[in-house]
Motif scaffolding. Sequence first.
Motif, mmCIF file in Angstrom:
data_model
loop_
_atom_site.group_PDB
_atom_site.id
_atom_site.type_symbol
_atom_site.label_atom_id
_atom_site.label_comp_id
_atom_site.label_asym_id
_atom_site.label_seq_id
_atom_site.Cartn_x
_atom_site.Cartn_y
_atom_site.Cartn_z
ATOM 1 N N CYS A 196 -4.128 8.648 -7.167
ATOM 2 C CA CYS A 196 -3.601 7.331 -7.157
ATOM 3 C C CYS A 196 -4.274 6.363 -6.344
ATOM 4 C CB CYS A 196 -2.208 7.560 -6.462
ATOM 5 S SG CYS A 196 -1.195 5.852 -6.554
ATOM 6 N N ALA A 197 -4.689 5.169 -6.965
ATOM 7 C CA ALA A 197 -5.343 4.066 -6.687
ATOM 8 C C ALA A 197 -4.716 3.403 -5.437
ATOM 9 C CB ALA A 197 -5.647 3.126 -7.796
ATOM 10 N N THR A 198 -3.196 3.357 -5.234
ATOM 11 C CA THR A 198 -2.508 2.704 -4.430
ATOM 12 C C THR A 198 -2.958 3.077 -3.115
ATOM 13 O OG1 THR A 198 -0.712 2.234 -5.871
ATOM 14 C CG2 THR A 198 -0.249 1.868 -3.506
ATOM 15 N N GLY A 258 0.940 -1.182 -0.079
ATOM 16 C CA GLY A 258 -0.073 0.238 0.016
ATOM 17 C C GLY A 258 0.931 1.144 0.034
ATOM 18 N N CYS A 259 0.299 2.504 0.532
ATOM 19 C CA CYS A 259 1.106 3.701 0.767
ATOM 20 C C CYS A 259 0.632 4.530 1.750
ATOM 21 C CB CYS A 259 0.827 4.445 -0.790
ATOM 22 S SG CYS A 259 1.881 5.860 -0.542
ATOM 23 N N SER A 260 1.533 4.931 2.592
ATOM 24 C CA SER A 260 1.093 5.660 3.853
ATOM 25 C C SER A 260 0.878 6.953 3.533
ATOM 26 C CB SER A 260 2.441 5.691 4.701
ATOM 27 O OG SER A 260 3.515 6.217 4.248
ATOM 28 N N LEU A 261 1.091 7.692 2.202
ATOM 29 C CA LEU A 261 0.570 8.673 1.905
ATOM 30 C C LEU A 261 -0.906 8.547 1.028
ATOM 31 C CD1 LEU A 261 3.931 10.188 0.211
ATOM 32 C CD2 LEU A 261 3.068 10.298 2.651
ATOM 33 N N ASP A 262 -1.571 9.646 0.659
ATOM 34 C CA ASP A 262 -2.953 9.724 0.124
ATOM 35 C C ASP A 262 -2.914 10.554 -1.094
ATOM 36 O OD1 ASP A 262 -5.408 8.677 -0.219
ATOM 37 O OD2 ASP A 262 -6.056 10.140 1.405
ATOM 38 N N CYS A 263 -2.152 10.392 -2.216
ATOM 39 C CA CYS A 263 -2.303 11.325 -3.384
ATOM 40 C C CYS A 263 -3.825 11.106 -3.854
ATOM 41 C CB CYS A 263 -1.220 11.224 -4.414
ATOM 42 S SG CYS A 263 0.451 11.630 -3.658
ATOM 43 N N SER A 264 -4.385 12.099 -4.218
ATOM 44 C CA SER A 264 -5.572 12.100 -4.689
ATOM 45 C C SER A 264 -6.048 11.242 -5.821
ATOM 46 C CB SER A 264 -6.358 13.442 -4.720
ATOM 47 O OG SER A 264 -5.711 14.180 -5.574
ATOM 48 N N LEU A 291 -2.105 0.855 -9.867
ATOM 49 C CA LEU A 291 -1.542 -0.253 -9.042
ATOM 50 C C LEU A 291 -2.471 -0.318 -7.735
ATOM 51 C CD1 LEU A 291 2.179 -0.622 -9.824
ATOM 52 C CD2 LEU A 291 0.220 -1.441 -11.106
ATOM 53 N N ALA A 292 -2.831 -1.488 -7.390
ATOM 54 C CA ALA A 292 -3.639 -1.740 -6.326
ATOM 55 C C ALA A 292 -3.146 -2.998 -5.246
ATOM 56 C CB ALA A 292 -4.900 -1.932 -6.440
ATOM 57 N N GLY A 293 -2.904 -4.117 -6.065
ATOM 58 C CA GLY A 293 -2.377 -5.256 -4.909
ATOM 59 C C GLY A 293 -3.505 -5.462 -4.067
ATOM 60 N N GLN A 294 -3.083 -6.203 -3.080
ATOM 61 C CA GLN A 294 -3.971 -6.510 -1.756
ATOM 62 C C GLN A 294 -3.356 -5.941 -0.415
ATOM 63 O OE1 GLN A 294 -4.324 -10.804 -2.128
ATOM 64 N NE2 GLN A 294 -5.685 -10.714 -3.960
ATOM 65 N N VAL A 295 -3.996 -5.274 0.124
ATOM 66 C CA VAL A 295 -3.591 -4.497 1.348
ATOM 67 C C VAL A 295 -4.287 -4.853 2.685
ATOM 68 C CG1 VAL A 295 -2.700 -2.360 2.277
ATOM 69 C CG2 VAL A 295 -2.365 -2.697 -0.249
ATOM 70 N N ASN A 296 -3.751 -5.267 3.383
ATOM 71 C CA ASN A 296 -4.427 -5.712 4.904
ATOM 72 C C ASN A 296 -4.270 -4.349 5.607
ATOM 73 O OD1 ASN A 296 -5.702 -6.765 7.012
ATOM 74 N ND2 ASN A 296 -4.225 -8.337 7.181
ATOM 75 N N ASP A 297 -5.053 -3.369 5.391
ATOM 76 C CA ASP A 297 -4.787 -1.820 5.665
ATOM 77 C C ASP A 297 -4.927 -1.626 7.429
ATOM 78 O OD1 ASP A 297 -4.855 0.828 5.798
ATOM 79 O OD2 ASP A 297 -6.868 0.994 5.393
ATOM 80 N N ARG A 298 -3.707 -1.260 7.546
ATOM 81 C CA ARG A 298 -3.738 -0.937 9.157
ATOM 82 C C ARG A 298 -4.148 0.474 9.432
ATOM 83 N NH1 ARG A 298 2.535 -2.140 10.269
ATOM 84 N NH2 ARG A 298 1.972 -1.628 12.575
ATOM 85 N N VAL A 330 12.636 1.153 -12.442
ATOM 86 C CA VAL A 330 12.029 2.406 -11.656
ATOM 87 C C VAL A 330 11.380 1.938 -10.161
ATOM 88 C CG1 VAL A 330 11.754 3.739 -13.777
ATOM 89 C CG2 VAL A 330 9.747 2.355 -13.022
ATOM 90 N N MET A 331 11.650 2.968 -9.172
ATOM 91 C CA MET A 331 10.979 2.619 -8.136
ATOM 92 C C MET A 331 9.688 3.509 -7.960
ATOM 93 S SD MET A 331 12.787 0.499 -6.484
ATOM 94 C CE MET A 331 11.662 0.401 -4.961
ATOM 95 N N MET A 332 8.711 3.072 -8.553
ATOM 96 C CA MET A 332 7.534 3.793 -9.260
ATOM 97 C C MET A 332 6.252 3.058 -8.719
ATOM 98 S SD MET A 332 8.441 6.162 -12.156
ATOM 99 C CE MET A 332 9.619 7.333 -12.310
ATOM 100 N N GLY A 333 6.277 2.044 -8.011
ATOM 101 C CA GLY A 333 5.270 1.176 -7.967
ATOM 102 C C GLY A 333 4.491 1.427 -6.894
ATOM 103 N N MET A 334 3.852 0.687 -5.967
ATOM 104 C CA MET A 334 3.294 0.814 -4.865
ATOM 105 C C MET A 334 4.059 1.268 -3.664
ATOM 106 S SD MET A 334 0.763 -2.458 -4.622
ATOM 107 C CE MET A 334 -0.119 -2.100 -3.364
ATOM 108 N N GLY A 335 3.668 2.521 -2.947
ATOM 109 C CA GLY A 335 4.357 3.001 -1.849
ATOM 110 C C GLY A 335 5.471 4.278 -2.254
#
Length: 398
Positions: free
Chosen positions: A127-129, A119-125, A353-360, A169-174
């Motif tokens: 971006c699906a991640t 997932g991602c700890s940021l929340d860009c409006s 990109l979304a994947g599967q995130v067990n959201d904390r 490129v480090m441009m995937g999830m996160g």
Amino acid sequence: MTVESTAAPAKVNLMGLSQAKLEAFFDSLGEKRFRATQVLKWIHQMGVTDFEQMTNISKPLRDKLSQVAEAVAPEVVNQWDSSDGTRKFLIRVGGGNAVETVYIPDGDRGTLCVSSQVGCSLDCSFCATGKQGFNRDLTAAEIIGQVWQAAKSFNQFGVGAQRKITNVVMMGMGEPLLNFDNVVDSMNLMMHDNCYGLSKRRVTLSTSGVVPALDKLGEYTDACLAISLHAPNNALRNELVPINKKYPIEMLLASAKRYIDGLPDVRRKMTIEYTLIDQVNDRPEHAHELAELLKEIPVKINLIPFNPFNLSNYKRVSNNALRRFQQILIDAGYTTTIRTTRGDDIDAACGQLAGQVNDRTKRSQRYKIDKNALDASNADIIPVKLVDEADVSITFNG
């Protein structure tokens, strides 16, 4: 009566260890340090993870390694191939979580887009991640393991094998700079001559603007830098990229320029990534403002048409607005390219990109993401504070 645990100690995963850390590991075993070079080549050049197949290592040492170590990449659980040649991997990383990795071919160039967090700890409006929330950082083994698995899928390992992955490129999830140590170790493995041997011009880190980490980056790597800007002023960027409220544009660009100025190659430029959203940041006045903002900085600009996803009300920029925006920047003297949308038929395009995130973070509940498909039966759910523009911190172990 106290029952003592008889569980064997966890094995050391050699997949993500840098040369220095691998040398220290062999020191701890009382072995010569050159063994690190041998093992690096077996894992990352030959694709061999079974110690018994590492034939230039003595049998007693192979037996010892089998007892205390392993070389394990995360598991590929699904793979999709797009009609345009793009390939997306769903990679399981435990605890009901999975990340996505995308390979994008373009002539002789093959770019692998690698994830750094679940997932991602940021929340860009846009971006699906980020809408899936955040679970944890990936380990170095899980990051470089994405490269290993992709290389394996293309039969890239072995003497004389054709290299399909030419760029990473480090441009995937996160957000890579929020997982500093593991990302740096992984990028250095990508560029190491005994591993994947990629040029420093062919490994790129993309950041939304974690300035303290960016200020440290030049001490550890000279990889290429991309800045996820997406707006020419703070008011608009605050809406699109909330971390901007903590580290505004002026602070971010000053830090990025220091990084570029510190590189030994004076010809290097940073890439400015700018996602164009219909009627949001795609107006001619935005292009003129961007040109003025960047006039003292060595940059090239990559325009990215917004890729819609089902949790966003944003719309894709029109072709006319996209071309008009590009021409204004070209006329101002900037090298300006348009990123061709690739893999959107398999949701592998930029921002999808979304994947599967067990959201904390519980953010996914706000966005009402359907998590029924996630297998969280073994997850250790620990409530944590949502990382936002007022709560971004990072520690360095280096």
